[in-house]
Design a protein around this motif. Structure first.
Motif, short mmCIF file in Angstrom:
data_model
loop_
_atom_site.label_atom_id
_atom_site.label_comp_id
_atom_site.label_asym_id
_atom_site.label_seq_id
_atom_site.Cartn_x
_atom_site.Cartn_y
_atom_site.Cartn_z
N GLY A 100 0.80 -1.21 0.00
CA GLY A 100 0.00 0.00 0.00
C GLY A 100 0.83 1.26 0.00
O GLY A 100 0.56 2.21 -0.75
N THR A 101 1.87 1.28 0.82
CA THR A 101 2.71 2.47 0.87
C THR A 101 3.61 2.58 -0.35
O THR A 101 3.75 3.66 -0.94
N VAL A 102 4.19 1.48 -0.79
CA VAL A 102 5.19 1.57 -1.86
C VAL A 102 4.55 1.86 -3.22
O VAL A 102 5.12 2.59 -4.04
N LEU A 103 3.34 1.32 -3.48
CA LEU A 103 2.72 1.55 -4.78
C LEU A 103 1.90 2.83 -4.83
O LEU A 103 1.58 3.32 -5.92
N ASN A 104 1.54 3.38 -3.69
CA ASN A 104 0.84 4.66 -3.67
C ASN A 104 1.78 5.85 -3.56
O ASN A 104 1.41 6.97 -3.90
N TYR A 105 3.02 5.60 -3.10
CA TYR A 105 4.00 6.68 -2.97
C TYR A 105 5.35 6.25 -3.53
O TYR A 105 6.38 6.32 -2.85
N PRO A 106 5.37 5.80 -4.80
CA PRO A 106 6.63 5.29 -5.36
C PRO A 106 7.71 6.35 -5.48
O PRO A 106 8.90 6.03 -5.35
N ALA A 107 7.35 7.60 -5.73
CA ALA A 107 8.36 8.66 -5.85
C ALA A 107 9.12 8.83 -4.55
O ALA A 107 10.33 9.09 -4.55
N SER A 108 8.43 8.69 -3.44
CA SER A 108 9.09 8.81 -2.14
C SER A 108 10.09 7.68 -1.94
O SER A 108 11.18 7.88 -1.38
N TYR A 109 9.75 6.48 -2.40
CA TYR A 109 10.69 5.36 -2.27
C TYR A 109 11.86 5.50 -3.22
O TYR A 109 12.97 5.06 -2.91
N LEU A 110 11.66 6.14 -4.36
CA LEU A 110 12.79 6.44 -5.23
C LEU A 110 13.77 7.39 -4.54
O LEU A 110 14.99 7.22 -4.63
N SER A 111 13.24 8.35 -3.81
CA SER A 111 14.12 9.27 -3.08
C SER A 111 14.81 8.56 -1.91
O SER A 111 15.96 8.86 -1.58
N ILE A 112 14.13 7.58 -1.31
CA ILE A 112 14.73 6.82 -0.21
C ILE A 112 15.89 5.97 -0.72
O ILE A 112 16.92 5.84 -0.03
N ILE A 113 15.75 5.42 -1.92
CA ILE A 113 16.87 4.67 -2.50
C ILE A 113 18.10 5.56 -2.58
O ILE A 113 19.22 5.16 -2.21
N SER A 114 17.91 6.78 -3.04
CA SER A 114 19.04 7.72 -3.14
C SER A 114 19.61 8.02 -1.76
O SER A 114 20.83 8.09 -1.57
N ASN A 115 18.73 8.17 -0.76
CA ASN A 115 19.18 8.44 0.61
C ASN A 115 20.02 7.29 1.15
O ASN A 115 21.09 7.50 1.75
N ILE A 116 19.53 6.07 0.96
CA ILE A 116 20.25 4.90 1.47
C ILE A 116 21.62 4.79 0.81
O ILE A 116 22.65 4.59 1.48
N LYS A 117 21.64 4.91 -0.51
CA LYS A 117 22.90 4.77 -1.24
C LYS A 117 23.90 5.86 -0.86
O LYS A 117 25.12 5.60 -0.78
N ARG A 129 -5.50 7.13 -8.04
CA ARG A 129 -4.20 7.41 -7.44
C ARG A 129 -3.12 6.55 -8.12
O ARG A 129 -2.03 7.04 -8.45
N LEU A 130 -3.41 5.28 -8.33
CA LEU A 130 -2.44 4.39 -8.96
C LEU A 130 -2.11 4.84 -10.38
O LEU A 130 -0.95 4.82 -10.80
N LYS A 131 -3.13 5.25 -11.13
CA LYS A 131 -2.89 5.74 -12.49
C LYS A 131 -1.99 6.97 -12.48
O LYS A 131 -1.12 7.12 -13.34
N ALA A 132 -2.20 7.84 -11.50
CA ALA A 132 -1.43 9.08 -11.43
C ALA A 132 0.06 8.83 -11.17
O ALA A 132 0.91 9.59 -11.64
N VAL A 133 0.36 7.78 -10.42
CA VAL A 133 1.76 7.52 -10.06
C VAL A 133 2.35 6.35 -10.83
O VAL A 133 3.46 5.92 -10.53
N LEU A 134 1.64 5.85 -11.82
CA LEU A 134 2.08 4.66 -12.55
C LEU A 134 3.48 4.82 -13.16
O LEU A 134 4.30 3.89 -13.08
N PRO A 135 3.83 5.97 -13.75
CA PRO A 135 5.20 6.11 -14.26
C PRO A 135 6.26 5.94 -13.19
O PRO A 135 7.33 5.37 -13.44
N ASP A 136 5.97 6.44 -11.98
CA ASP A 136 6.93 6.29 -10.88
C ASP A 136 7.01 4.84 -10.41
O ASP A 136 8.08 4.37 -10.01
N ILE A 137 5.87 4.12 -10.43
CA ILE A 137 5.89 2.70 -10.08
C ILE A 137 6.79 1.94 -11.05
O ILE A 137 7.62 1.12 -10.65
N GLN A 138 6.63 2.22 -12.33
CA GLN A 138 7.44 1.54 -13.34
C GLN A 138 8.93 1.84 -13.15
O GLN A 138 9.77 0.95 -13.25
#
Length: 347
Positions: free
Chosen positions: A85-102, A155-164
């Motif tokens: 629920g969190t990762v597919l509704n807020y994928p852009a935030s998880y992309l930023s977290i990847i950068s933070n971790i790395k 919501r899912l349609k709006a963030v679909l590019p970020d999910i991909q």
């Protein structure tokens, strides 16, 4: 946390962490199951903290210390476990977290970030046709609704590019593979959780199958057969019906009288057959879907390797050692088969 990770690093070349976060008992949040929590992981709460601050950053810091000075090791860091629920509704935030971790990773060992899912309802919504009340354990195995009928689809349609982009960017993807299987268990049954994951992504327009075929690391981040016959965790199954709901098991203090694999020969025989079939799938690297590894959920009656003291008879006077194996749910035939498989993989 650092001490636990340090021990894991000493024992193994590869360490996986999959954080789980459920809503607290008594809170007004409903439902409370982690997979259905749809929150932004970098948004601050009323106290000024986020999921990144309280969960992922401390793990990153502890892992950095645990892996310091090591080479030839790998840290697989799933940013969430069974929390679609969190990762597919807020994928852009998880992309930023990847950068933070790395950016914070300083250890010389390899770092892989990943995302892991439950075996159904991956966007944190009930996106399958409702199961009849007379059919236990069936919800996630009912037919999948068309994407346009999913709750929260806009919501899912709006963030679909970020999910991909997220699926492409992570080092690995995982699924909790509690594989439902009939009495005559086949390899296709062992892969049914992967099939559901692929189908849900496909409904969203994401060709996850091609991601697997082109080398994306894929794991079963949880796997097991608990042998239970009740959602209360106190009724052992007596035979092959335990394959119907493998996520059911026995919890709480170990008691020989509720151990399904010691009380019922038919349940034990089915467990051995289930694991033999699973190991055949893993030995071939997957049959219908590639798979790179599996992690057993060694808690309660799922701990058929006899690893955890929490899964054995209570005894505070002993160190772990062989106690869980000798006084818990361990099934020697399964332990030997897993050990033989791992030795062959690592030679």
């Amino acid at each position: 946390m650092q001490d636990c990770l340090s021990l894991a690093v000493q024992l193994y070349d590869e360490v996986l962490v999959t954080p789980h976060l459920d809503a607290a008992a008594g809170s007004r949040i409903s439902p409370k199951w982690r997979n259905m929590l749809r929150f932004d992981p970098i948004a601050k709460d009323q106290y000024g903290y986020s999921y990144w601050d309280t969960m992922l950053l401390p793990i990153t810091e502890a892992a950095n210390a645990a892996f310091a000075g090591t080479t030839g090791k790998r840290f697989q860091f799933a940013m969430q476990g069974e929390m679609g629920g969190t990762v597919l509704n807020y994928p852009a935030s998880y992309l930023s977290i990847i950068s933070n971790i790395k950016s914070k990773w300083q250890a010389p060992s390899d770092l892989q970030t990943g995302i892991t899912f439950a075996n159904g309802y991956i966007p944190g919504q009930l996106n399958h046709i409702p199961a009849p009340k007379t059919g236990p354990c069936q919800g996630r195995d009912m037919p999948l609704l068309p994407f346009n009928q999913w709750p929260g689809v806009q919501r899912l349609k709006a963030v679909l590019p970020d999910i991909q982009q997220l699926v492409q960017q992570v080092g690995f993807v995982g699924v909790s593979n509690y594989a439902r299987a009939p009495p005559d268990v086949q390899s296709s049954n062992i892969e049914n959780s992967t099939a559901k994951l692929v189908a849900e992504f496909q409904a969203m327009g994401i060709d996850f199958q091609s991601q697997l075929s082109t080398g994306k690391q894929f794991i079963w981040n949880e796997f097991g057969l608990g042998g239970g016959a009740s959602a209360c965790g106190d009724v052992p199954g007596s035979g092959p019906q335990i394959g119907n709901c493998p996520w059911l098991g026995i919890t709480g203090s170990y008691k020989p009288e509720t151990d399904p694999f010691k009380q019922y020969a038919a349940a034990r025989a089915y467990l051995i057959k289930f694991y033999d079939t699973t190991l055949q799938v893993l030995e071939s690297g997957g049959v219908q879907y590639p798979v790179n590894g599996a992690y057993i959920w060694n808690v309660g009656s799922w701990d058929v390797q006899g690893i955890s003291t929490s899964s054995a008879e209570w005894n505070t006077s002993v160190v772990q050692g062989s106690w869980p194996y000798e006084h818990g749910y361990a099934v020697p035939e399964v332990v030997a088969a897993i050990r033989q498989h791992n030795e062959q993989v690592n030679t």
